[in-house]
Design a protein around this motif. Structure first.
Motif, mmCIF file in Angstrom:
data_model
loop_
_atom_site.group_PDB
_atom_site.id
_atom_site.type_symbol
_atom_site.label_atom_id
_atom_site.label_comp_id
_atom_site.label_asym_id
_atom_site.label_seq_id
_atom_site.Cartn_x
_atom_site.Cartn_y
_atom_site.Cartn_z
ATOM 1 N N UNK A 368 0.538 -39.144 54.025
ATOM 2 C CA UNK A 368 1.179 -40.301 53.399
ATOM 3 C C UNK A 368 0.507 -41.062 52.836
ATOM 4 N N UNK A 369 -0.764 -40.862 52.528
ATOM 5 C CA UNK A 369 -1.640 -41.701 51.842
ATOM 6 C C UNK A 369 -1.971 -41.035 50.345
ATOM 7 N N UNK A 370 -1.657 -39.939 50.364
ATOM 8 C CA UNK A 370 -1.874 -38.900 48.988
ATOM 9 C C UNK A 370 -0.747 -38.912 48.080
ATOM 10 N N UNK A 371 -1.129 -38.465 47.089
ATOM 11 C CA UNK A 371 -0.251 -38.330 45.607
ATOM 12 C C UNK A 371 0.410 -36.876 45.921
ATOM 13 N N UNK A 372 1.747 -36.833 45.560
ATOM 14 C CA UNK A 372 2.516 -35.753 45.595
ATOM 15 C C UNK A 372 2.399 -35.041 44.281
ATOM 16 N N UNK A 373 1.599 -34.093 44.257
ATOM 17 C CA UNK A 373 1.145 -33.387 42.909
ATOM 18 C C UNK A 373 1.844 -32.264 42.347
ATOM 19 N N UNK A 374 2.015 -32.069 41.259
ATOM 20 C CA UNK A 374 2.577 -30.796 40.766
ATOM 21 C C UNK A 374 1.755 -29.758 40.623
ATOM 22 N N UNK A 375 1.487 -28.570 41.325
ATOM 23 C CA UNK A 375 0.605 -27.889 41.374
ATOM 24 C C UNK A 375 0.318 -27.073 39.858
ATOM 25 N N UNK A 376 1.536 -26.790 39.112
ATOM 26 C CA UNK A 376 1.461 -26.789 37.829
ATOM 27 C C UNK A 376 1.747 -28.002 37.261
ATOM 28 N N UNK A 377 1.105 -28.198 36.160
ATOM 29 C CA UNK A 377 1.543 -29.367 35.389
ATOM 30 C C UNK A 377 2.997 -29.474 34.843
ATOM 31 N N UNK A 378 3.558 -30.586 35.193
ATOM 32 C CA UNK A 378 5.030 -30.715 34.838
ATOM 33 C C UNK A 378 5.238 -30.833 33.297
ATOM 34 N N UNK A 379 6.146 -29.951 32.904
ATOM 35 C CA UNK A 379 6.698 -29.727 31.494
ATOM 36 C C UNK A 379 7.761 -30.315 31.036
ATOM 37 N N UNK A 380 8.002 -31.437 30.570
ATOM 38 C CA UNK A 380 9.125 -32.129 30.342
ATOM 39 C C UNK A 380 10.090 -30.962 29.535
ATOM 40 N N UNK A 381 9.686 -30.047 28.739
ATOM 41 C CA UNK A 381 10.343 -29.403 27.959
ATOM 42 C C UNK A 381 10.326 -27.936 28.737
ATOM 43 N N UNK A 382 10.240 -27.923 29.790
ATOM 44 C CA UNK A 382 10.005 -26.609 30.563
ATOM 45 C C UNK A 382 11.311 -26.285 31.205
ATOM 46 N N UNK A 383 11.425 -25.236 32.084
ATOM 47 C CA UNK A 383 12.451 -24.769 32.598
ATOM 48 C C UNK A 383 12.871 -25.632 33.832
ATOM 49 N N UNK A 384 14.183 -25.666 34.187
ATOM 50 C CA UNK A 384 14.892 -26.382 35.328
ATOM 51 C C UNK A 384 14.288 -25.903 36.566
ATOM 52 N N UNK A 385 13.994 -27.191 37.643
ATOM 53 C CA UNK A 385 13.713 -26.662 39.094
ATOM 54 C C UNK A 385 12.201 -26.764 39.110
ATOM 55 N N UNK A 386 11.506 -27.565 38.044
ATOM 56 C CA UNK A 386 9.895 -27.462 38.301
ATOM 57 C C UNK A 386 9.519 -28.478 39.589
ATOM 58 N N UNK A 387 10.582 -29.476 39.857
ATOM 59 C CA UNK A 387 10.144 -30.107 41.083
ATOM 60 C C UNK A 387 10.667 -30.022 42.190
ATOM 61 N N UNK A 388 10.228 -28.931 42.929
ATOM 62 C CA UNK A 388 10.729 -28.570 44.139
ATOM 63 C C UNK A 388 9.563 -28.354 45.280
ATOM 64 N N UNK A 389 9.631 -28.329 46.547
ATOM 65 C CA UNK A 389 8.651 -28.495 47.564
ATOM 66 C C UNK A 389 7.573 -27.352 47.466
ATOM 67 N N UNK A 390 8.122 -26.083 46.804
ATOM 68 C CA UNK A 390 7.074 -25.149 46.624
ATOM 69 C C UNK A 390 6.185 -25.005 45.585
ATOM 70 N N UNK A 391 6.665 -26.146 44.839
ATOM 71 C CA UNK A 391 5.814 -26.433 43.669
ATOM 72 C C UNK A 391 5.133 -27.807 43.890
ATOM 73 N N UNK A 392 4.970 -28.428 44.889
ATOM 74 C CA UNK A 392 4.392 -29.734 44.982
ATOM 75 C C UNK A 392 3.524 -29.652 46.294
ATOM 76 N N UNK A 393 2.368 -30.563 46.289
ATOM 77 C CA UNK A 393 1.404 -30.512 47.458
ATOM 78 C C UNK A 393 0.897 -31.850 47.379
#
Length: 433
Positions: A368-393
């Motif tokens: 709860x004191x951490x940032x929720x990070x995209x394991x692979x950098x988020x790409x605004x022009x990338x495919x849909x569904x980049x922000x999902x639990x399995x892709x965050x940590x």
């Protein structure tokens, strides 16, 4: 060259990677030595079983454990009296320390088999498993096995605080009445004391120490912080601590509060608390309805009985959080996702509950004191569904910066594996968390 370097003449010639490799070898040898010590202590114990002629070795005399039972806990075989003394002389330690070594060896073998297996395989250093053994020594074998089942999967990356908290939680679950008694007994220690130093130290400042109900004191602290913040906005340039102290003094006169309290409204209705606070309590709803005392868990704090929880609810705003499905990666249930960078609260909460701490190996910063990070950098022009639990940590700010700077990289493994993340770093380091 120092004496320490004379013992290791080759270290000066090693490069960074080779030096880390040497450290790993030394650590593995140390783990093996401690595992061997436990194994020898166990073999020594079963070589000297308690009999009617020898008597049973017990804690006593100068022991620091308050029990008259055999060295091992419930379910362990008895050993003969004075079995620890030869080990104490050989290891040049106190008889009490030798008794503890034998007790831990017995408990690990007969009551904590999963933790024992991790020591034998050198996955964890012996001190972690021994800490569990000592803390659970007084429990029944059934309760010790439950601690073993719950804690062993986390033992590799757990520090002392995580180990102690997990043990306390399982103990409270198995002994809710004792937890309730402890909560009641704690109120006897509630106190408010004032300390005023005498001359020549006295300079117009004193210390007020308060021990009391967690919810009440947290609300008081939040009030002081809020008032101090508003005072700063209003132009008060004193240190934050001074503004906090002044806010509390203002409750009984002197400086008026900066922030107005909420109106009470209809006096026939109980007022809502004017200072909000947040506690994350994990408990089954059925536990809140049952008559017997049950135990839940307050994140960051530890176990709590439903009796104490009812007391807090009666004077606190409560938000019921529905159960979050945690197994989306292992079932046919679709994984939630959004097509934007920032995750919504429900996805963020799922990631926090899953990871519990920063996912860097060995880091114990609360999720709860951490940032929720995209394991692979988020790409605004990338495919849909980049922000999902399995892709965050969850990453603490320090290790988030280390990843952003390119010093470390990581990826998530399938959920059924015991370690969920693989990290790579400088000098070819690879580690799992």
């Amino acid at each position: 060259m120092t004496a320490a370097r004379d013992e290791q003449p080759g270290l000066d010639d090693l490069g960074p990677s080779a030096l880390l490799d040497a450290l790993a070898v030394v650590d593995r040898r140390a783990r093996q030595a401690e595992a061997d010590k436990l194994q020898i202590a166990y073999q020594w114990a079963i070589m000297h079983p308690a009999t009617a002629e020898t008597g049973t070795s017990t804690w006593g005399g100068d022991s620091f454990l308050l029990t008259d039972e055999s060295l091992g806990g419930d379910g362990c075989p008895g050993v003969e009296a004075f079995v620890a003394e030869p080990l104490a002389v050989t290891l040049e330690i106190s008889p009490a320390s030798a008794r503890q070594l034998i007790a831990d060896a017995l408990d690990l073998r007969h009551r904590l088999p999963l933790c024992h297996g991790m020591v034998e395989s050198l996955k964890v250093p012996a001190w972690k498993a021994r800490r569990v053994a000592t803390a659970t020594h007084h429990l029944s074998r059934e309760a010790a096995l439950e601690v073993d089942r719950r804690l062993a999967p986390r033992l590799k990356h757990a520090g002392p605080r995580v180990i102690d908290k997990a043990i306390a939680m399982v103990i409270a679950k198995h002994q809710p009445d004792q937890q309730a008694e402890a909560e009641q007994a704690a109120t006897a220690g509630w106190e408010v004391t004032l300390f005023t130093p005498e001359a020549p130290v006295f300079a117009g400042s004193s210390e007020l120490h308060i021990t009391g109900d967690t919810v009440g004191l947290t609300r008081l602290y939040k009030y002081a912080c809020r008032q101090a913040k508003e005072a700063g906005k209003a132009g008060d340039d004193r240190p934050l601590g001074a503004r906090k102290a002044d806010a509390l003094c203002g409750l009984v006169g002197g400086h008026p509060p900066v922030v107005e309290e909420e109106p009470l409204g209809d006096v026939t209705k109980p007022p809502h608390p004017t200072t909000a606070m947040t506690l994350y309590v994990h408990a089954d709803l059925t536990d809140l309805l049952d008559e017997p005392v049950a135990v839940g868990e307050v994140e960051r704090l530890g176990p709590i009985t439903t009796t104490k929880l009812h007391e807090w609810i009666a004077h606190t705003r409560v938000k019921i959080q529905p159960v979050i499905w945690m197994d989306t990666g292992q079932t046919a249930r679709p994984e939630p996702s959004v097509d934007r960078h920032d995750p919504p609260e429900r996805i963020r909460e799922q990631v926090i509950l899953r990871d519990k701490t920063c996912v860097f190996p060995g880091c114990q910063v609360d999720a709860r004191r951490c940032d929720v990070d995209h394991i692979e950098a988020y790409n605004p022009n990338g495919p849909p569904g980049q922000t999902a639990p399995s892709k965050l940590a969850c990453l603490c700010r320090r290790h988030h910066r280390a990843k952003t700077a390119g010093l470390w990289r990581y990826w998530r493994l399938p959920a059924h594996l015991p370690d969920h993340y693989v990290w790579t770093g400088p000098c070819g380091i690879t580690a799992r968390a």
